[in-house]
Design a protein around this motif. Structure first.
Motif, PDB file in Angstrom:
ATOM      1  N   LYS A 185      77.050  56.032  13.061  1.00 42.71           N
ATOM      2  CA  LYS A 185      77.633  57.187  13.742  1.00 42.71           C
ATOM      3  C   LYS A 185      78.909  57.632  13.033  1.00 42.71           C
ATOM      4  O   LYS A 185      79.151  58.826  12.820  1.00 42.71           O
ATOM      5  N   ALA A 186      79.737  56.659  12.671  1.00 41.52           N
ATOM      6  CA  ALA A 186      80.978  56.973  11.977  1.00 41.52           C
ATOM      7  C   ALA A 186      80.677  57.626  10.629  1.00 41.52           C
ATOM      8  O   ALA A 186      81.349  58.576  10.216  1.00 41.52           O
ATOM      9  N   LEU A 187      79.655  57.113   9.966  1.00 43.20           N
ATOM     10  CA  LEU A 187      79.256  57.654   8.665  1.00 43.20           C
ATOM     11  C   LEU A 187      78.991  59.149   8.740  1.00 43.20           C
ATOM     12  O   LEU A 187      79.465  59.926   7.908  1.00 43.20           O
ATOM     13  N   ILE A 188      78.248  59.548   9.765  1.00 44.65           N
ATOM     14  CA  ILE A 188      77.933  60.975   9.917  1.00 44.65           C
ATOM     15  C   ILE A 188      79.206  61.802  10.021  1.00 44.65           C
ATOM     16  O   ILE A 188      79.341  62.850   9.369  1.00 44.65           O
ATOM     17  N   VAL A 189      80.156  61.313  10.824  1.00 44.66           N
ATOM     18  CA  VAL A 189      81.405  62.064  11.008  1.00 44.66           C
ATOM     19  C   VAL A 189      82.171  62.156   9.689  1.00 44.66           C
ATOM     20  O   VAL A 189      82.625  63.231   9.289  1.00 44.66           O
ATOM     21  N   PHE A 190      82.307  61.026   8.987  1.00 40.55           N
ATOM     22  CA  PHE A 190      83.028  61.029   7.710  1.00 40.55           C
ATOM     23  C   PHE A 190      82.329  61.916   6.687  1.00 40.55           C
ATOM     24  O   PHE A 190      82.957  62.600   5.888  1.00 40.55           O
ATOM     25  N   THR A 198      85.735  57.653  17.459  1.00 38.27           N
ATOM     26  CA  THR A 198      85.468  56.786  18.607  1.00 38.27           C
ATOM     27  C   THR A 198      84.463  57.447  19.551  1.00 38.27           C
ATOM     28  O   THR A 198      83.582  56.772  20.096  1.00 38.27           O
ATOM     29  N   ALA A 199      84.592  58.769  19.710  1.00 36.28           N
ATOM     30  CA  ALA A 199      83.633  59.473  20.571  1.00 36.28           C
ATOM     31  C   ALA A 199      82.215  59.322  20.033  1.00 36.28           C
ATOM     32  O   ALA A 199      81.284  59.009  20.782  1.00 36.28           O
ATOM     33  N   ALA A 200      82.051  59.522  18.724  1.00 29.81           N
ATOM     34  CA  ALA A 200      80.716  59.429  18.123  1.00 29.81           C
ATOM     35  C   ALA A 200      80.178  58.001  18.192  1.00 29.81           C
ATOM     36  O   ALA A 200      78.984  57.776  18.391  1.00 29.81           O
ATOM     37  N   MET A 201      81.080  57.041  18.032  1.00 33.13           N
ATOM     38  CA  MET A 201      80.654  55.645  18.010  1.00 33.13           C
ATOM     39  C   MET A 201      80.440  55.091  19.418  1.00 33.13           C
ATOM     40  O   MET A 201      79.848  54.019  19.592  1.00 33.13           O
ATOM     41  N   GLY A 202      80.967  55.794  20.401  1.00 34.49           N
ATOM     42  CA  GLY A 202      80.826  55.338  21.776  1.00 34.49           C
ATOM     43  C   GLY A 202      81.696  54.148  22.113  1.00 34.49           C
ATOM     44  O   GLY A 202      81.340  53.326  22.966  1.00 34.49           O
ATOM     45  N   ILE A 203      82.828  54.041  21.444  1.00 36.10           N
ATOM     46  CA  ILE A 203      83.750  52.930  21.722  1.00 36.10           C
ATOM     47  C   ILE A 203      85.173  53.448  21.850  1.00 36.10           C
ATOM     48  O   ILE A 203      85.452  54.605  21.531  1.00 36.10           O
ATOM     49  N   TYR A 221      89.567  49.107  16.138  1.00 34.36           N
ATOM     50  CA  TYR A 221      90.563  48.408  15.318  1.00 34.36           C
ATOM     51  C   TYR A 221      90.272  46.918  15.224  1.00 34.36           C
ATOM     52  O   TYR A 221      90.513  46.296  14.189  1.00 34.36           O
ATOM     53  N   ALA A 222      89.738  46.375  16.311  1.00 32.58           N
ATOM     54  CA  ALA A 222      89.388  44.952  16.275  1.00 32.58           C
ATOM     55  C   ALA A 222      88.253  44.706  15.287  1.00 32.58           C
ATOM     56  O   ALA A 222      88.236  43.703  14.581  1.00 32.58           O
ATOM     57  N   ALA A 223      87.325  45.645  15.217  1.00 31.00           N
ATOM     58  CA  ALA A 223      86.136  45.426  14.386  1.00 31.00           C
ATOM     59  C   ALA A 223      86.324  45.826  12.933  1.00 31.00           C
ATOM     60  O   ALA A 223      85.745  45.205  12.035  1.00 31.00           O
ATOM     61  N   PHE A 224      87.134  46.839  12.670  1.00 33.87           N
ATOM     62  CA  PHE A 224      87.213  47.377  11.311  1.00 33.87           C
ATOM     63  C   PHE A 224      88.618  47.423  10.721  1.00 33.87           C
ATOM     64  O   PHE A 224      88.788  47.868   9.592  1.00 33.87           O
ATOM     65  N   GLY A 225      89.608  47.003  11.464  1.00 36.62           N
ATOM     66  CA  GLY A 225      90.967  46.969  10.920  1.00 36.62           C
ATOM     67  C   GLY A 225      91.716  48.253  11.143  1.00 36.62           C
ATOM     68  O   GLY A 225      92.663  48.310  11.904  1.00 36.62           O
ATOM     69  N   ASN A 226      91.290  49.289  10.443  1.00 37.10           N
ATOM     70  CA  ASN A 226      91.905  50.609  10.620  1.00 37.10           C
ATOM     71  C   ASN A 226      90.951  51.679  10.098  1.00 37.10           C
ATOM     72  O   ASN A 226      89.814  51.382   9.726  1.00 37.10           O
ATOM     73  N   LYS A 227      91.419  52.908  10.075  1.00 36.83           N
ATOM     74  CA  LYS A 227      90.557  54.023   9.666  1.00 36.83           C
ATOM     75  C   LYS A 227      90.029  53.804   8.247  1.00 36.83           C
ATOM     76  O   LYS A 227      88.857  54.053   7.967  1.00 36.83           O
ATOM     77  N   GLU A 228      90.896  53.336   7.381  1.00 35.43           N
ATOM     78  CA  GLU A 228      90.503  53.103   5.995  1.00 35.43           C
ATOM     79  C   GLU A 228      89.399  52.042   5.901  1.00 35.43           C
ATOM     80  O   GLU A 228      88.420  52.205   5.174  1.00 35.43           O
ATOM     81  N   GLY A 229      89.588  50.965   6.651  1.00 39.68           N
ATOM     82  CA  GLY A 229      88.568  49.917   6.648  1.00 39.68           C
ATOM     83  C   GLY A 229      87.236  50.423   7.175  1.00 39.68           C
ATOM     84  O   GLY A 229      86.174  50.109   6.620  1.00 39.68           O
ATOM     85  N   LEU A 230      87.301  51.202   8.232  1.00 38.83           N
ATOM     86  CA  LEU A 230      86.075  51.785   8.783  1.00 38.83           C
ATOM     87  C   LEU A 230      85.388  52.662   7.748  1.00 38.83           C
ATOM     88  O   LEU A 230      84.171  52.599   7.569  1.00 38.83           O
ATOM     89  N   PHE A 231      86.191  53.456   7.038  1.00 41.83           N
ATOM     90  CA  PHE A 231      85.618  54.355   6.039  1.00 41.83           C
ATOM     91  C   PHE A 231      84.918  53.571   4.927  1.00 41.83           C
ATOM     92  O   PHE A 231      83.807  53.902   4.523  1.00 41.83           O
ATOM     93  N   ARG A 232      85.558  52.501   4.471  1.00 38.37           N
ATOM     94  CA  ARG A 232      84.942  51.704   3.402  1.00 38.37           C
ATOM     95  C   ARG A 232      83.623  51.083   3.860  1.00 38.37           C
ATOM     96  O   ARG A 232      82.638  51.047   3.111  1.00 38.37           O
TER      97      ARG A 232
END
Lengths: 195, 195
Positions: free
Chosen positions: B17-22, B36-41, B47-58
């Motif tokens: 879901k995050a991929l689509i938004v990015f 967060t809206a797209a991911m449903g969380i 932040y617990a799962a991916f660290g931060n926006k940059e980590g999520l993007f990677r």
DNA sequence: GAATTTTTTTAGTTTCCACTACATAAGCAT
DNA sequence: ATGCTTATGTAGTGGAAACTAAAAAAATTC
């Protein structure tokens, strides 16, 4: 009638400064504080002169094309279509990774994606890229009339191809490619022409 | 040892879901509330799962290449270099303007310019584009060994050219080009090959 | 069931964004 | 000089950005 206090800064000079920031950081990436700092003016002066960030960007784009459009026309004025394309691509390769100015064509780098609120800007950029493509197509149409290109050549397809290569050069320039590398791309691309 | 409360969402599903938004809005253009809206969380889960926006993007990028890398390898596995390139470009032309997913290659569209705080992301994207180019170069090197390409062919230059065309296709796809138009670009580009 | 560990929810935080109200300054016309 | 008009500087506006502190909830282990 009273004339009011005269402007204390030069609009074109300020636009040139703004242009650099937009070119470097893109439309969304350029913040107003960076812009005003680079232009040497305060926000109210900016808004009085250009309306808003979007207006400033459009004016900067005009300035950019004023600056770059000339060399495109010059390249297209070459005697043959092949030579026109060669000049176009060579110029792209060398001008898009010069020291002293941001790498890559601003029409490509300044906004390929972004939030909903800047979609009009992306539209504008796409439209201007399209306009460049149309110019090239017209040159191919002329070449066809002049017997400079074979009868079965497709000017629109050729123009899109040349445009795609130039866009690709922009992406690679933005990613740090060297002038020599881009020159090789230009040389390779030329070989696809039907002349 | 106690095991703690289990995660209530599926990480890979959320990444998709995050991929689509990015992919749609780019790194900077994608806001955390959209993500967060797209991911449903909620943000803390993110932040617990991916660290931060940059980590999520990677992580989303990894997911993207996992998804797209396969078809590239498949194309490069074609018997001849020419056919490999043909498959590569045709696939790019068709896959990059499909309904249902954003247009253009994410490695190109998600971040060509932006603020200083996202320069690491742009570096990462450029590096991954470079990696794709290297894969193509290796295929040309193999082709040369197999006599599939002339002795004087330059695998690196050829790879950069093909990459540039693909990047150009991305720019045009992002700008709204049709599949047919991109297909024509691919066909044209093929003619530059020395085989 | 109690203790422990980790996630989730709620409700914020700070910081920066584009943008502006308002008072002052600087020119012109009379 | 006195209006009149427009630009400038100061100092902020509301809002959205990325991110988080703290408490409640859901699982495990003993």
């Amino acid at each position: 009638m009273a004339m009011g206090r005269p402007r204390a800064f030069d609009v074109d000079q300020a636009l040139d400064k703004a242009l650099i920031v937009f070119w470097e950081k893109g439309y969304e990436g350029a913040s107003l504080s960076e812009l005003t700092a680079a232009m040497g003016i305060k926000p109210p002066s900016l808004y009085a002169a250009f309306g808003n960030k979007e207006g400033l960007f459009r004016r900067a784009l005009d300035r950019y094309e004023e600056m770059k459009g000339g060399s495109m026309d010059e390249a297209l004025a070459a005697p043959t279509a092949r030579e026109a394309v060669q000049r176009l691509l060579c110029h792209a390769a060398s001008s898009q990774c010069e020291k002293g100015s941001p790498h890559g064509c601003m029409l490509v780098t300044a906004g390929l994606s972004g939030g909903e609120e800047s979609s009009a800007i992306r539209e504008e950029l796409a439209q201007r890229r399209q306009a460049g493509c149309a110019k090239i197509r017209k040159r191919f149409e002329r070449a066809k009339k002049e017997g400079d290109l074979p009868e079965d050549a497709d000017p629109a397809a050729l123009a899109r191809y040349v445009t795609a290569v130039m866009n690709g050069i922009s992406v690679q320039a933005a990613g740090g490619a060297t002038k020599k590398e881009l020159q090789q791309v230009a040389d390779m691309a030329l070989k696809a022409l039907p002349v």
